[in-house]
Design a protein around this motif. Structure first.
Motif, short mmCIF file in Angstrom:
data_model
loop_
_atom_site.label_atom_id
_atom_site.label_comp_id
_atom_site.label_asym_id
_atom_site.label_seq_id
_atom_site.Cartn_x
_atom_site.Cartn_y
_atom_site.Cartn_z
N VAL A 151 0.83 -1.20 0.00
CA VAL A 151 0.00 0.00 0.00
C VAL A 151 0.87 1.25 0.00
O VAL A 151 0.55 2.25 -0.65
N LEU A 152 1.99 1.21 0.70
CA LEU A 152 2.89 2.36 0.72
C LEU A 152 3.36 2.70 -0.70
O LEU A 152 3.35 3.86 -1.11
N ALA A 153 3.73 1.69 -1.46
CA ALA A 153 4.17 1.92 -2.84
C ALA A 153 3.04 2.47 -3.69
O ALA A 153 3.24 3.37 -4.52
N ILE A 154 1.83 1.95 -3.49
CA ILE A 154 0.67 2.40 -4.27
C ILE A 154 0.33 3.85 -3.94
O ILE A 154 0.00 4.65 -4.82
N PHE A 158 9.81 -1.82 -12.41
CA PHE A 158 9.39 -2.92 -13.28
C PHE A 158 7.94 -2.83 -13.71
O PHE A 158 7.44 -3.72 -14.41
N LYS A 159 7.24 -1.76 -13.28
CA LYS A 159 5.86 -1.49 -13.71
C LYS A 159 4.93 -2.67 -13.42
O LYS A 159 4.02 -2.97 -14.20
N VAL A 160 5.14 -3.33 -12.30
CA VAL A 160 4.26 -4.43 -11.90
C VAL A 160 2.91 -3.85 -11.49
O VAL A 160 2.84 -2.78 -10.86
N GLY A 161 1.84 -4.52 -11.84
CA GLY A 161 0.51 -4.02 -11.55
C GLY A 161 0.19 -4.05 -10.06
O GLY A 161 0.89 -4.67 -9.25
N MET A 162 -0.93 -3.39 -9.73
CA MET A 162 -1.33 -3.28 -8.33
C MET A 162 -1.65 -4.64 -7.71
O MET A 162 -1.18 -4.98 -6.62
N LEU A 185 0.24 -6.38 -4.54
CA LEU A 185 -0.48 -6.65 -3.30
C LEU A 185 -0.39 -8.11 -2.92
O LEU A 185 -0.15 -8.47 -1.76
N ALA A 186 -0.62 -8.99 -3.90
CA ALA A 186 -0.62 -10.43 -3.64
C ALA A 186 0.76 -10.91 -3.18
O ALA A 186 0.88 -11.69 -2.21
N ALA A 187 1.82 -10.44 -3.85
CA ALA A 187 3.17 -10.87 -3.50
C ALA A 187 3.56 -10.40 -2.10
O ALA A 187 4.12 -11.16 -1.30
N CYS A 188 3.24 -9.15 -1.79
CA CYS A 188 3.58 -8.62 -0.46
C CYS A 188 2.76 -9.31 0.63
O CYS A 188 3.27 -9.57 1.73
N ALA A 189 1.48 -9.59 0.35
CA ALA A 189 0.65 -10.29 1.33
C ALA A 189 1.21 -11.68 1.61
O ALA A 189 1.31 -12.11 2.77
#
Length: 469
Positions: free
Chosen positions: A141-144, A445-449, A453-457
């Motif tokens: 969320v911080l990155a977003i 790397f322009k990874v989507g939201m 979120l899924a990877a960090c979770a």
């Protein structure tokens, strides 16, 4: 029906111009609004960025100027501006029905998520693996949020004057503790005077130094008229209908149970909050926490932060934390009801009186704001307010970053300057590493939201299982 028909920009009925967006029915819009709701993480900054990306860049439902005009108005209203922005755009596209769908769906995922987590919290006292999930989500969320600040800033800060207003707003609210309403009022007056004088720095629309504006065509371009126009009859009808939807349940609870009942206290207290929550959730949550803990005894010290963690890392407006407060209030004073049932009803009641006014503000005020859209002085005021709000959102981003990476902060004071600084020894290296990885994924790397979120979770859960967080 007029409320469900799509907006047509085609030169002939049923025939779209080459390259023009295809008209959209309300039924076709529902899954898009549901997608926006499911991705509405990161507080107002992230939520507004998601809406801009989907509505302006991907779907081209609404032009850049119309989107910012709606956002400007919503920032002036009490309540969650992102939910009200969704309601506004839904209303523009499909009338009252469209506003109900867009605004209602925006809240629904948060209602379900907070309610489920409130049950777990009440039954087990902590959220177990969910704590690890939250830990990971906060980093994403911080990155977003940082991405949202940059995106919105590029489109709203058109030149040095607007950049200066944003910087002044950030300094005022972060370092000097200037109240949000005063910041908005000052920016509005400056913009109004600048717009009235015809200064180009306060002109709405066009390309600015902040970045390229998304090109059309759009379903809702700068000239498309809304379905529902400003009229005395319409205004009175909306006032009566939505005033009743909001306040009749409150009056019924007061008459049935008396003012000392917990449901009556919840209904009245959060109805008042719905009218004064200017400046977003952070501006009022400290007062809510103080009243809930010290005056009413609904929560124990520290529990408000637990609720805030739930709201920050689940979809929907941050003000959804009030549902957690209402849940615990009724859960701990259930009367004749089973505690979980009482808590559920208390949480839903809180949500009802928090968001019903939001629809009232939009359905009553939006037709008049649309009618004034071409007013040069008003456009200047709203553009200046948007610039100031960018500074306020940056303040929230910094606040969120501090509390994500550091476990403790301490106040620093020097004359009129007062702000929180992190305690270096409270640095959480895993939180910092996850946040850095999320920022790298999003910006480099322009990874989507959703993948971020899924990877960090998943990383947060793994760290929790390993006993590292």
């Amino acid at each position: 029906m007029a409320a469900t028909a799509g907006i047509h920009t085609a030169p002939a009925p049923g025939e779209a111009a080459p390259g023009a967006p295809v008209p959209v029915t309300l039924a076709e819009a529902v899954p898009v609004w549901a997608r926006i709701a499911a991705l509405s993480f990161g507080g107002p900054a992230g939520q507004i960025a998601v809406m801009h990306r989907v509505l302006v860049e991907e779907r081209r439902w609404i032009s850049e100027n119309r989107f910012l005009h709606a956002l400007n108005f919503c920032t002036l209203l009490p309540g969650p501006e992102a939910q009200q922005l969704a309601t506004y755009v839904g209303w523009l596209m499909h009338g009252t029905r469209g506003g109900l769908v867009a605004g209602g769906l925006f809240v629904l995922p948060g209602v379900v998520a907070i309610m489920a987590l409130s049950w777990v919290y009440a039954l087990y006292g902590n959220v177990g693996l969910v704590a690890g999930l939250f830990f990971g989500l906060k980093a994403a969320v911080l990155a977003i949020v940082l991405q949202a600040v940059i995106r919105i800033g590029k489109r709203a800060l058109k030149g040095p004057v607007m950049v200066g207003l944003a910087a002044a707003a950030f300094v005022g609210i972060f370092f000097l503790g200037v109240p949000f309403p005063l910041i908005v009022l000052t920016a509005g007056v400056i913009g109004y005077l600048g717009g009235r004088a015809g200064l180009p720095q306060f002109k709405a629309g066009g390309h600015g130094a902040g970045g390229k504006v998304v090109e059309g065509p759009f379903l809702l371009d700068d000239h498309e008229l809304p379905r529902e126009r400003a009229a005395a009859g319409h205004t009175l009808r909306m006032l009566l209908v939505w005033g009743a939807i909001w306040l009749v349940p409150v009056a019924a609870i007061l008459l049935a149970f008396g003012s000392d009942d917990v449901f009556a206290q919840v209904a009245v207290f959060f109805s008042k909050m719905a009218m004064v929550t200017f400046g977003g959730a952070y501006a009022v949550l400290s007062y809510v926490a103080q009243q809930a803990v010290e005056h009413y005894g609904w929560l124990r010290p520290g529990e408000m932060l637990d609720g805030l963690g739930m709201a920050e890392t689940t979809p929907g407006p941050l003000i959804m934390v009030t549902q957690f407060v209402g849940f615990l209030a009724a859960y701990r004073a259930p009367g004749a009801l089973p505690p979980l049932m009482a808590g559920t009803l208390g949480g839903l009641l809180t949500t009802w009186v928090t968001f019903a006014p939001c629809f009232l503000w939009i359905f009553v005020g939006a037709p008049y704001v649309e009618r004034l859209r071409g007013n040069r002085a008003l456009a200047g005021a709203l553009s200046a307010i948007t610039a100031a709000v960018v500074g306020v959102i940056l303040n929230l981003a910094v606040w969120f970053a501090l509390h994500t990476v550091f476990a403790e902060t301490r106040p620093f004071t020097a004359g009129p300057i007062r702000f929180d600084v992190p305690v270096p020894s409270s640095l959480n290296p895993w939180a910092l590493a996850l946040a850095a990885a999320a920022v790298l994924a999003v910006f480099r790397f322009k990874v989507g939201m959703v993948p971020t979120l899924a990877a960090c979770a998943a990383a947060g859960v793994a760290l929790h299982l390993a006993g590292l967080v």
